[in-house]
Design a protein around this motif. Structure first.
Motif, PDB file in Angstrom:
ATOM      1  N   ARG A   1      27.489 -17.686  16.157  1.00  0.00           N
ATOM      2  CA  ARG A   1      27.808 -17.193  14.802  1.00  0.00           C
ATOM      3  C   ARG A   1      27.759 -15.503  14.400  1.00  0.00           C
ATOM      4  O   ARG A   1      27.207 -15.153  13.857  1.00  0.00           O
ATOM      5  N   CYS A   2      28.703 -15.012  15.470  1.00  0.00           N
ATOM      6  CA  CYS A   2      28.844 -13.715  15.362  1.00  0.00           C
ATOM      7  C   CYS A   2      29.051 -12.951  14.297  1.00  0.00           C
ATOM      8  O   CYS A   2      29.946 -13.454  13.423  1.00  0.00           O
TER       9      CYS A   2
ATOM     10  N   ARG B   1      21.020 -11.558  19.794  1.00  0.00           N
ATOM     11  CA  ARG B   1      20.575 -12.473  19.046  1.00  0.00           C
ATOM     12  C   ARG B   1      20.757 -12.210  17.613  1.00  0.00           C
ATOM     13  O   ARG B   1      21.224 -13.257  17.096  1.00  0.00           O
ATOM     14  N   ALA B   2      20.654 -11.170  17.273  1.00  0.00           N
ATOM     15  CA  ALA B   2      20.849 -10.835  15.913  1.00  0.00           C
ATOM     16  C   ALA B   2      22.403 -10.796  15.679  1.00  0.00           C
ATOM     17  O   ALA B   2      22.988 -11.330  14.621  1.00  0.00           O
ATOM     18  N   ILE B   3      23.291 -10.258  16.417  1.00  0.00           N
ATOM     19  CA  ILE B   3      24.753 -10.154  16.368  1.00  0.00           C
ATOM     20  C   ILE B   3      25.210 -11.639  16.391  1.00  0.00           C
ATOM     21  O   ILE B   3      26.229 -12.000  15.802  1.00  0.00           O
ATOM     22  N   THR B   4      24.986 -12.601  17.112  1.00  0.00           N
ATOM     23  CA  THR B   4      25.360 -13.776  17.673  1.00  0.00           C
ATOM     24  C   THR B   4      24.662 -14.801  16.635  1.00  0.00           C
ATOM     25  O   THR B   4      24.985 -16.025  16.538  1.00  0.00           O
ATOM     26  N   ARG B   5      23.411 -14.332  15.951  1.00  0.00           N
ATOM     27  CA  ARG B   5      22.684 -15.211  15.043  1.00  0.00           C
ATOM     28  C   ARG B   5      21.839 -16.331  15.750  1.00  0.00           C
ATOM     29  O   ARG B   5      21.257 -17.008  15.129  1.00  0.00           O
TER      30      ARG B   5
ATOM     31  N   HIS C   1      21.734  -5.771   8.078  1.00  0.00           N
ATOM     32  CA  HIS C   1      21.463  -6.932   9.127  1.00  0.00           C
ATOM     33  C   HIS C   1      20.595  -6.430  10.176  1.00  0.00           C
ATOM     34  O   HIS C   1      19.876  -7.097  10.723  1.00  0.00           O
ATOM     35  N   MET C   2      21.022  -5.101  10.739  1.00  0.00           N
ATOM     36  CA  MET C   2      20.888  -4.910  11.986  1.00  0.00           C
ATOM     37  C   MET C   2      19.501  -3.904  11.993  1.00  0.00           C
ATOM     38  O   MET C   2      18.927  -3.461  12.911  1.00  0.00           O
ATOM     39  N   SER C   3      19.182  -3.468  10.694  1.00  0.00           N
ATOM     40  CA  SER C   3      18.228  -2.265  10.572  1.00  0.00           C
ATOM     41  C   SER C   3      16.843  -2.800  11.188  1.00  0.00           C
ATOM     42  O   SER C   3      15.980  -2.056  11.616  1.00  0.00           O
ATOM     43  N   ALA C   4      16.753  -3.980  11.220  1.00  0.00           N
ATOM     44  CA  ALA C   4      15.012  -4.430  11.526  1.00  0.00           C
ATOM     45  C   ALA C   4      14.988  -4.368  13.205  1.00  0.00           C
ATOM     46  O   ALA C   4      14.023  -4.295  13.434  1.00  0.00           O
TER      47      ALA C   4
END
Length: 343
Positions: A38-39, A145-149, A337-340
């Motif tokens: 789910r990119c 993992r974050a980009i693709t969820r 979303h990416m800040s973490a």
């Protein structure tokens, strides 16, 4: 499985030249809207996919692709969603390989996220596939993992290795993302060129609802190129692969970089391609809303004349160019979303 050959090579072909003199020789055929990732630039996290009865069957996809080949298409790219999640996908590749053997099709290829590539690489090579495009935006496992969820970088790397081992030529596609790509670009270049792989950067496009502001994702490739040139020497080349990328050689590595710029630099004047969705809708330009229904004539059970006529009419109506606009939609930003991850 039995395959319909579609219109024969001797039957009247479709006019594959549009009103602006562009000859359409490249078909991107989507076989599914489903994906196992789910990119964030591609899909919303909670997706509702099409009912299966609305999606073309494997035999219908074969018939449709064969009609385009008979009309003059010489390059066929299978896409999705993620095409390798489609049940029966290897039967489709095996069937379409007859057009390679007959010399009607010059290239049969695939765009994939790589998650199932290790399983299917050998079968793809047997079907005559010589080259695959693999989407890879980061070499950092946590960012991936974050980009693709939900994805695993290691699984994709296994797929790339398997493809190379069976002799497939791999090209990597990386979507340029603000807050990600500027920090990864040199690692991506080192990885790709260290394995003899072309790397193409793509500007994010405003297609579909992904749950983020497009303007917060967007990173222009002219800025990325300036960043690359702070360390590396880029030499523009006229080399191409039949698609929209403009290429440069990196003097220090000898490898090739591609730049696809639908937002900052239109490539419409040389557009030679069309796309067909998994439901049989023909899109002659991704930046326009016009679409032509091919499923109805395909399922009409006639001699294919109505299908050929619809394709010909669509090609004649292909617009001069696209009208992409990136606009805010009030949804959470990719940057948050990416800040973490410190990106």
């Amino acid at each position: 499985m039995p395959h319909s050959s579609g219109p024969s090579a001797s039957s009247p072909s479709c006019a594959m030249v549009d009103l602006f003199g562009r000859r359409v020789t490249y078909l991107r055929l989507s076989v599914t809207d489903r994906c196992d990732l789910r990119c964030v630039y591609c899909m919303a996290e909670d997706m509702t996919f099409l009912p299966r009865d609305q999606v073309l069957s494997i035999e219908e996809l074969d018939q449709l692709a064969s009609a385009f080949v008979a009309a003059g298409v010489t390059k066929l790219r299978i896409t999705g969603g993620e095409p390798l999640v489609r049940k029966g996908i290897m039967d489709l590749f095996a069937g379409l390989s007859r057009h390679l053997a007959a010399g009607r099709l010059k290239e049969l290829t695939l765009t994939t996220n790589g998650t199932l590539l290790a399983r299917h690489a050998e079968g793809l090579a047997r079907a005559g596939v010589k080259r695959v495009n693999v989407s890879l935006d980061t070499l950092d496992a946590a960012r991936f993992r974050a980009i693709t969820r939900r994805g695993s970088l290691g699984v994709v790397m296994d797929g790339i290795r398997a493809a190379l081992e069976v002799g497939l030529k791999v090209k990597l596609n990386a979507v340029a993302l603000a807050g990600v790509t500027p920090y990864e670009v040199f690692d991506l270049i080192d990885f790709a060129h260290g394995h003899g792989i072309d790397l193409t950067f793509i500007e994010t496009m405003p297609l579909g609802d992904v749950g983020f502001d497009r303007i917060d994702q967007y990173y222009p490739l002219d800025a990325l190129r300036r960043l690359i040139e702070t360390r590396l020497t880029l030499i523009d080349t006229t080399e191409g692969t039949g698609g929209p990328a403009r290429y440069a050689r990196v003097a220090e590595t000898g490898g090739r970089l591609g730049f696809i710029t639908p937002m900052s630099h239109s490539f419409c004047e040389s557009c030679n391609r069309v796309r067909v969705s998994a439901t049989g809708m023909l899109h002659t330009c991704l930046g326009q809303e016009d679409a032509f229904d091919l499923k109805t004539p395909l399922r009409a059970g006639t001699d294919g004349a109505a299908l050929r006529a619809t394709i010909a009419a669509a090609i004649r109506a292909k617009p001069r160019g696209h009208d992409f606009v990136i606009a805010r939609n009030g949804t959470p930003a990719l940057a948050r979303h990416m800040s973490a991850l410190g990106g």
